[in-house]
Design an enzyme around this catalytic site. Structure first.
Site, short mmCIF file in Angstrom:
data_model
loop_
_atom_site.label_atom_id
_atom_site.label_comp_id
_atom_site.label_asym_id
_atom_site.label_seq_id
_atom_site.Cartn_x
_atom_site.Cartn_y
_atom_site.Cartn_z
N MET A 21 -40.77 -13.51 -69.23
CA MET A 21 -41.24 -12.26 -69.53
C MET A 21 -42.79 -11.87 -69.32
O MET A 21 -43.38 -11.23 -70.38
CB MET A 21 -40.74 -11.83 -70.76
CG MET A 21 -39.26 -11.69 -70.82
SD MET A 21 -38.59 -10.22 -69.99
CE MET A 21 -37.99 -10.81 -68.73
N HIS A 139 -48.23 -11.74 -71.26
CA HIS A 139 -46.79 -11.71 -71.84
C HIS A 139 -46.62 -10.26 -71.88
O HIS A 139 -47.47 -9.46 -72.56
CB HIS A 139 -46.30 -12.58 -72.96
CG HIS A 139 -45.16 -12.75 -73.24
ND1 HIS A 139 -44.02 -11.95 -73.65
CD2 HIS A 139 -44.12 -13.83 -72.97
CE1 HIS A 139 -42.94 -12.28 -73.65
NE2 HIS A 139 -43.16 -13.76 -73.26
N HIS A 140 -45.17 -9.91 -71.75
CA HIS A 140 -44.88 -8.30 -71.80
C HIS A 140 -44.80 -8.01 -73.29
O HIS A 140 -45.04 -6.77 -73.68
CB HIS A 140 -43.54 -8.21 -71.18
CG HIS A 140 -43.50 -6.84 -70.61
ND1 HIS A 140 -43.84 -5.73 -70.95
CD2 HIS A 140 -42.71 -6.65 -69.35
CE1 HIS A 140 -43.81 -4.90 -70.30
NE2 HIS A 140 -42.87 -5.31 -69.08
N ALA A 141 -44.68 -9.08 -74.12
CA ALA A 141 -44.88 -8.79 -75.58
C ALA A 141 -46.13 -8.28 -76.23
O ALA A 141 -46.58 -7.45 -77.23
CB ALA A 141 -44.64 -10.04 -76.55
N ASN A 309 -45.98 -1.71 -76.42
CA ASN A 309 -45.20 -1.47 -75.36
C ASN A 309 -44.89 0.02 -75.79
O ASN A 309 -44.05 0.08 -76.82
CB ASN A 309 -43.75 -2.32 -75.03
CG ASN A 309 -44.28 -3.60 -74.19
OD1 ASN A 309 -44.23 -3.53 -73.02
ND2 ASN A 309 -44.46 -4.50 -74.96
#
Length: 482
Positions: A21, A139-141, A309
């Site tokens: 991810m 990281h998408h976090a 996000n």
């Protein structure tokens, strides 16, 4: 205390050894514009100087005891730039093939969760040594498309010798609580979770009712779970393959103006045409249209002031069942207008609200069970792929003094959707990045090479139509306004 939002944390829970991810970027640089001649040591030191006081680059995860709540961000007291910025050289002849092969390998490596969730690889020797490439991973976090672009601007300037772009007020690190406080807050969060769920049930029910009404009226966005199955809609592995290509933004704008559509409509139509050609060459073209999940930024509409996000998603048919490029574009533009209206009617925070209920242990176990049982191959296809359009700078940008000549974003791929197409505008060009699971799409170049061809077909179709039916300036203006 800087707790991850439910949506940010969900990207941690979604991650498995195969379903990585992180968001990647391939940045091609011309070092000849640098005020001081390029050296890796100088580049590494300059990056360190710009990011060491930026929390998004120097914070790491801390788990809540017993996994009772989403993790928190804490300052990494052992932060070391040498753990994040690395050096590589391309094998000879150092061309495109060698670059994408190396990038594919780097994209398949997971990030170390004990450190801040980002890495950069400085790759030397591209195009005979005339270019330097930065391969970045975050990281998408930590980021979505917009916030990722904003973070990169910490390292970019409008002139070779200018200071990097500022991002507004200086960010602060969250307070680091003790284990008891974390456990206490987690228990309170679990106790109040049912109350919070009740608050969002009614708005969600209203949204579903409106969606049903739109579906009956034929004005709803395309529905998930209605996509045809293709060779890239199964269980993915950890292997990745990458391809990139450039398009001329003025050519895309010319199509947009002539057809009264949008740049995003044109990009989706080009993607649909490229996918159609790829599948047709393999004898795999489905009778019904492919379905794409299109991330949409809700940063300006969101009421939330926390979380990296801030995205929602709409579903769009790509017209792969339509042979004529112009007809495909016009059909997609009509359906996209309905999809946008439908999406705008949904609360900007609905995805974030429901993501708060993602339980760390349960979510992680469910994802692993889903992959292990290969369920992506057994239920109807949710969507075929993800296509994302990230706005970029309309003027030249300089990364540590080196002009950016290529800026290719690369998003994650998922079980059931093994291909991701992300496009970004930059100084009059559209940079297209395609990443796929290698087993799902062994030859990404077989797809990528169709993008310029599909754009050319659209322009040829417009010229042929105008030659057959002359269009006045007033008609063109009316189309552009529609």
């Amino acid at each position: 205390m800087d707790r991850l939002s439910g949506l940010d944390a969900s990207f941690l829970y979604l991650e498995t050894p195969a379903q990585l991810m992180h968001v990647c970027g391939l940045i091609v640089l011309d070092p000849s514009t640098m005020p001081t001649p390029y050296s890796f040591e100088g580049m590494q030191q300059a990056i360190d100087q710009q990011v060491r006081d930026v929390p998004a680059f120097t914070r790491k995860l801390r788990r809540v005891p017993l996994g009772l709540d989403h993790p928190i961000w804490v300052k990494d007291k052992q932060y070391d730039i040498e753990r994040h910025v690395h050096r590589l050289a391309l094998p000879q002849p150092g061309g495109y093939k060698e670059l994408v092969s190396l990038a594919s390998h780097l994209a398949a490596l997971p990030l170390d969760r004990s450190r801040p969730l980002w890495e950069m690889w400085v790759i030397e020797g591209y195009e005979g040594g005339d270019k330097v490439v930065i391969f970045s991973k975050m990281h998408h976090a930590t980021v979505d498309g917009v916030s990722g672009s904003n973070l990169i601007s910490h390292l970019c300037a409008l002139e070779p010798d200018a200071a990097p772009l500022a991002l507004g007020p200086k960010e602060e690190y969250g307070r680091e609580p003790g284990a008891r406080e974390l456990l206490g807050r987690a228990l309170v969060s679990n106790v109040t979770r049912p109350i919070n769920a009740v608050r969002i049930v009614a708005p969600t029910a209203q949204t579903l009712a409106k969606t049903i009404s739109r579906a009956r009226a034929g004005t709803a966005m395309a529905a998930p779970l209605t996509a045809p199955r293709t060779s890239f809609n199964g269980t993915i592995t950890s292997h990745r393959t990458i391809g990139v290509v450039d398009l001329d933004l003025e050519d895309i704008r010319a199509v947009k103006t002539a057809t009264g559509t949008t740049v995003n409509d044109v990009l989706l139509a080009i993607s649909g045409g490229a996918l159609r050609a790829y599948l047709e060459e393999r004898g795999e073209l489905p009778e019904s249209s492919l379905l794409a999940s299109v991330p949409v930024s809700v940063r300006e509409q969101s009421r939330r002031n926390t979380g990296a996000n801030k995205v929602s998603s709409l579903f769009a048919k790509l017209g792969t069942d339509v042979e004529d490029p112009l007809e495909r574009l016009e059909e997609m533009a009509d359906s996209n207008r309905n999809a946008k209206e439908h999406h705008n009617a949904i609360s900007a925070d609905s995805l974030q609200d429901w993501a708060e209920f993602a339980a760390p242990r349960t979510f992680g176990l469910a994802v692993r069970a889903y992959a292990g049982l290969r369920l992506a191959e057994k239920h109807p296809v949710v969507h075929n792929l993800v296509i994302s359009n990230v706005p970029g700078p309309p003027i030249p940008l300089y990364f540590m003094g080196a002009q950016i000549v290529g800026l290719y974003p690369l998003g994650p791929v998922f079980h059931g959707a093994g291909v991701n197409i992300t496009v970004m505008s930059n100084n009059g060009r559209i940079h297209v990045g395609v990443i796929a699971c290698r087993e799902s799409m062994p030859d990404v170049e077989a797809l990528v090479r169709h993008f310029p061809t599909e754009l050319a077909k659209l322009n040829e179709g417009i010229r042929a139509r105008e030659a057959a039916t002359p269009i006045t300036k007033n008609t063109r203006k009316a189309r552009a306004k529609s």
